[in-house]
Design a protein around this motif. Structure first.
Motif, PDB file in Angstrom:
ATOM      1  N   GLU A   1       6.221  10.137   2.237  1.00 42.20           N
ATOM      2  CA  GLU A   1       5.473   9.060   1.596  1.00 42.20           C
ATOM      3  C   GLU A   1       6.126   7.742   1.964  1.00 42.20           C
ATOM      4  O   GLU A   1       7.314   7.699   2.322  1.00 42.20           O
ATOM      5  CB  GLU A   1       5.421   9.250   0.082  1.00 42.20           C
ATOM      6  CG  GLU A   1       6.776   9.299  -0.591  1.00 42.20           C
ATOM      7  CD  GLU A   1       6.644   9.669  -2.063  1.00 42.20           C
ATOM      8  OE1 GLU A   1       5.540  10.027  -2.492  1.00 42.20           O
ATOM      9  OE2 GLU A   1       7.659   9.579  -2.762  1.00 42.20           O
ATOM     10  N   ALA A   2       5.325   6.676   1.870  1.00 38.99           N
ATOM     11  CA  ALA A   2       5.837   5.365   2.265  1.00 38.99           C
ATOM     12  C   ALA A   2       5.078   4.276   1.534  1.00 38.99           C
ATOM     13  O   ALA A   2       3.951   4.470   1.084  1.00 38.99           O
ATOM     14  CB  ALA A   2       5.706   5.173   3.780  1.00 38.99           C
ATOM     15  N   THR A   3       5.759   3.136   1.426  1.00 38.40           N
ATOM     16  CA  THR A   3       5.092   1.923   0.956  1.00 38.40           C
ATOM     17  C   THR A   3       5.088   0.953   2.125  1.00 38.40           C
ATOM     18  O   THR A   3       6.140   0.671   2.708  1.00 38.40           O
ATOM     19  CB  THR A   3       5.836   1.313  -0.250  1.00 38.40           C
ATOM     20  OG1 THR A   3       5.833   2.267  -1.308  1.00 38.40           O
ATOM     21  CG2 THR A   3       5.146   0.044  -0.715  1.00 38.40           C
ATOM     22  N   LEU A   4       3.904   0.487   2.463  1.00 34.96           N
ATOM     23  CA  LEU A   4       3.774  -0.411   3.604  1.00 34.96           C
ATOM     24  C   LEU A   4       3.317  -1.783   3.129  1.00 34.96           C
ATOM     25  O   LEU A   4       2.549  -1.896   2.170  1.00 34.96           O
ATOM     26  CB  LEU A   4       2.792   0.165   4.627  1.00 34.96           C
ATOM     27  CG  LEU A   4       3.314   1.482   5.217  1.00 34.96           C
ATOM     28  CD1 LEU A   4       2.520   2.652   4.699  1.00 34.96           C
ATOM     29  CD2 LEU A   4       3.296   1.433   6.732  1.00 34.96           C
ATOM     30  N   GLY A   5       3.816  -2.812   3.802  1.00 40.38           N
ATOM     31  CA  GLY A   5       3.474  -4.184   3.444  1.00 40.38           C
ATOM     32  C   GLY A   5       2.478  -4.754   4.433  1.00 40.38           C
ATOM     33  O   GLY A   5       2.681  -4.666   5.641  1.00 40.38           O
TER      34      GLY A   5
ATOM     35  N   ALA B   1       9.908  10.112   9.767  1.00 41.35           N
ATOM     36  CA  ALA B   1       8.511  10.553   9.836  1.00 41.35           C
ATOM     37  C   ALA B   1       7.532   9.402  10.051  1.00 41.35           C
ATOM     38  O   ALA B   1       6.405   9.615  10.475  1.00 41.35           O
ATOM     39  CB  ALA B   1       8.150  11.306   8.559  1.00 41.35           C
ATOM     40  N   TRP B   2       7.968   8.185   9.746  1.00 37.20           N
ATOM     41  CA  TRP B   2       7.025   7.065   9.735  1.00 37.20           C
ATOM     42  C   TRP B   2       7.265   6.125  10.907  1.00 37.20           C
ATOM     43  O   TRP B   2       8.385   5.792  11.237  1.00 37.20           O
ATOM     44  CB  TRP B   2       7.151   6.292   8.421  1.00 37.20           C
ATOM     45  CG  TRP B   2       6.645   7.094   7.260  1.00 37.20           C
ATOM     46  CD1 TRP B   2       7.356   7.976   6.509  1.00 37.20           C
ATOM     47  CD2 TRP B   2       5.318   7.116   6.764  1.00 37.20           C
ATOM     48  NE1 TRP B   2       6.553   8.546   5.556  1.00 37.20           N
ATOM     49  CE2 TRP B   2       5.291   8.028   5.679  1.00 37.20           C
ATOM     50  CE3 TRP B   2       4.141   6.456   7.101  1.00 37.20           C
ATOM     51  CZ2 TRP B   2       4.123   8.295   4.956  1.00 37.20           C
ATOM     52  CZ3 TRP B   2       2.985   6.697   6.369  1.00 37.20           C
ATOM     53  CH2 TRP B   2       2.982   7.613   5.312  1.00 37.20           C
TER      54      TRP B   2
ATOM     55  N   TRP C   1       0.857  -1.184   0.000  1.00 35.31           N
ATOM     56  CA  TRP C   1       0.000   0.000   0.000  1.00 35.31           C
ATOM     57  C   TRP C   1       0.898   1.241   0.000  1.00 35.31           C
ATOM     58  O   TRP C   1       1.852   1.319   0.782  1.00 35.31           O
ATOM     59  CB  TRP C   1      -0.896   0.011   1.236  1.00 35.31           C
ATOM     60  CG  TRP C   1      -2.053  -0.945   1.149  1.00 35.31           C
ATOM     61  CD1 TRP C   1      -1.987  -2.306   1.041  1.00 35.31           C
ATOM     62  CD2 TRP C   1      -3.447  -0.615   1.171  1.00 35.31           C
ATOM     63  NE1 TRP C   1      -3.259  -2.828   0.988  1.00 35.31           N
ATOM     64  CE2 TRP C   1      -4.172  -1.816   1.073  1.00 35.31           C
ATOM     65  CE3 TRP C   1      -4.155   0.583   1.272  1.00 35.31           C
ATOM     66  CZ2 TRP C   1      -5.562  -1.857   1.065  1.00 35.31           C
ATOM     67  CZ3 TRP C   1      -5.543   0.552   1.271  1.00 35.31           C
ATOM     68  CH2 TRP C   1      -6.238  -0.659   1.162  1.00 35.31           C
ATOM     69  N   ASP C   2       0.548   2.170  -0.862  1.00 36.04           N
ATOM     70  CA  ASP C   2       1.300   3.421  -0.941  1.00 36.04           C
ATOM     71  C   ASP C   2       0.524   4.535  -0.239  1.00 36.04           C
ATOM     72  O   ASP C   2      -0.677   4.697  -0.467  1.00 36.04           O
ATOM     73  CB  ASP C   2       1.518   3.812  -2.402  1.00 36.04           C
ATOM     74  CG  ASP C   2       2.340   2.764  -3.140  1.00 36.04           C
ATOM     75  OD1 ASP C   2       3.365   2.322  -2.584  1.00 36.04           O
ATOM     76  OD2 ASP C   2       1.939   2.371  -4.249  1.00 36.04           O
ATOM     77  N   VAL C   3       1.249   5.261   0.597  1.00 36.49           N
ATOM     78  CA  VAL C   3       0.620   6.354   1.344  1.00 36.49           C
ATOM     79  C   VAL C   3       1.435   7.615   1.130  1.00 36.49           C
ATOM     80  O   VAL C   3       2.672   7.586   1.162  1.00 36.49           O
ATOM     81  CB  VAL C   3       0.541   6.037   2.861  1.00 36.49           C
ATOM     82  CG1 VAL C   3      -0.156   7.169   3.606  1.00 36.49           C
ATOM     83  CG2 VAL C   3      -0.181   4.727   3.094  1.00 36.49           C
TER      84      VAL C   3
END
Lengths: 176, 185
Positions: A143-147, A113-114, A66-68
């Motif tokens: 921004e981040a990509t989360l699994g 930041a995350w 998921w991209d946030v």
């Protein structure tokens, strides 16, 4: 005299339009940089499917990404993923199976930041808990990509009934 | 004045496009569906063949399944309505080389383990005992277990060789074949 009045009126109108135009541009700027429309969450993969192997009570889906995105420079966001128990209907009978969720950060910018605030959770049908939630926060622009890994868990004491068990993972951004 | 209105409309258009494009890129929620297909399963597995040597008395000879579930029948079904298992012999014990010599066979069934639904066992015995009576032309003995929901179980089947009078037994091997079948309800 009449032509002087006309000129004056025309000048006032032009000035008014210019003022409105400037106001609108300022509004656009505030929308872009304020608390309006500058966050985004998207699941990168499509719907996921797997076939139960009937050997283990625990079945695991491949990790999905998921991209946030948070482009609000001075404000953070919280991201929450929730999932309900798996369910299937066979005639009048409804069958349920527990759903599990696990969350990790695959990539993030800036890293500082995350943060994961709830890494894993699972439903517990026998105790009446039919929803699982994991979450992360982003404290600034980034921004981040989360699994996310979803699991299907049937009762230890029974073979799951045949059928197609479905559930939906919902990712939501909340902002202060 | 005309030029000014045109300019204003241009600015408005740019503003509207900018706001709309900004709105279109914003998304505060998304969803993803997960589906698990649990295939149908309906199976029955019998234990290995059993043998015993008669103790030469008039006592009945019992093939006892014991507590080791490897010597039990394993059954499994995930139909919503459960399944029915029949264990059956279509003959009494019959001498392998001289079928005139027979002895009745008795079957006794018990559920040795069963999935449960939280309150009770899913599998239960519906016919616990039966025996052949070749003298009465009843060559069939059958026992039965049932379930009404998905689940697996092990069934302990005890098989008895009814000796009657040992002295009238022709020496040699006496056999029956127990056939197990399972059908979804």
């Amino acid at each position: 005299m009449d032509s002087l009045n006309k000129k004056n009126q025309q000048g006032q109108s032009e000035f008014a339009f210019e003022q409105i135009a400037v106001a609108l541009l300022l509004l656009l700027f505030s929308v872009q940089h304020g608390s309006g429309q500058s966050v985004e969450i998207r699941s990168r993969e499509k719907a996921q499917e797997l076939t139960h192997d009937l050997r283990s009570n625990l079945q695991q889906f491949s990790e999905v990404r998921w991209d946030v995105h948070n482009s609000r420079r001075d404000e953070g966001i919280a991201v929450i993923w929730s999932i309900d128990s798996f369910s299937t209907q066979s005639g009048k009978q409804k069958y349920l199976a527990d759903a599990g969720l696990n969350l990790r950060i695959l990539s993030a910018a800036p890293n500082r930041a995350w943060q994961i605030t709830q890494q894993s959770d699972s439903t517990n049908i026998t105790k009446g808990d039919k929803s699982a939630t994991v979450s992360a926060v982003c404290t600034e622009y980034g921004e981040a990509t989360l699994g996310l890994t979803v699991t299907f868990s049937s009762s230890d004491t029974s073979v799951p009934a045949a059928g197609e068990y479905r559930t939906q993972l919902v990712g939501t951004i909340t902002a202060p | 004045m005309k030029l000014t209105i045109k300019s204003f409309l241009k600015i408005m258009s740019v503003f509207t496009i900018a706001v709309l494009s900004q709105t279109a890129s914003a998304q505060t929620t998304d969803t993803q569906r997960f589906t698990v297909t649990v295939p149908s399963t309906l199976s029955i597995t019998g234990p290995a063949d059993q043998t015993l040597t008669h103790d030469t008395t008039n006592n009945n000879q019992v093939f006892a399944p014991g507590s080791n579930t490897a010597n039990h029948w394993a059954v499994q079904c995930n139909s919503g309505a459960g399944a029915t298992v029949n264990l059956r012999t279509n003959t009494p014990f019959t001498h392998t080389s001289n079928s005139v010599y027979k002895r009745d066979a008795k079957l006794d069934l018990a559920v040795s383990s069963s999935d449960n639904n939280g309150t009770s066992a899913i599998w239960t015995v519906s016919t616990a005992s039966d025996q052949t009576s070749f003298a009465g032309s009843d060559n069939v003995a059958a026992v039965q277990a049932t379930s009404s929901q998905p689940g697996k179980a092990t069934l302990a089947l005890s098989v008895t060789f009814i000796t009657n009078t040992y002295s009238t037994l022709l020496q040699g091997d006496y056999q029956i074949d127990v056939v197990g079948t399972i059908a979804a309800n």
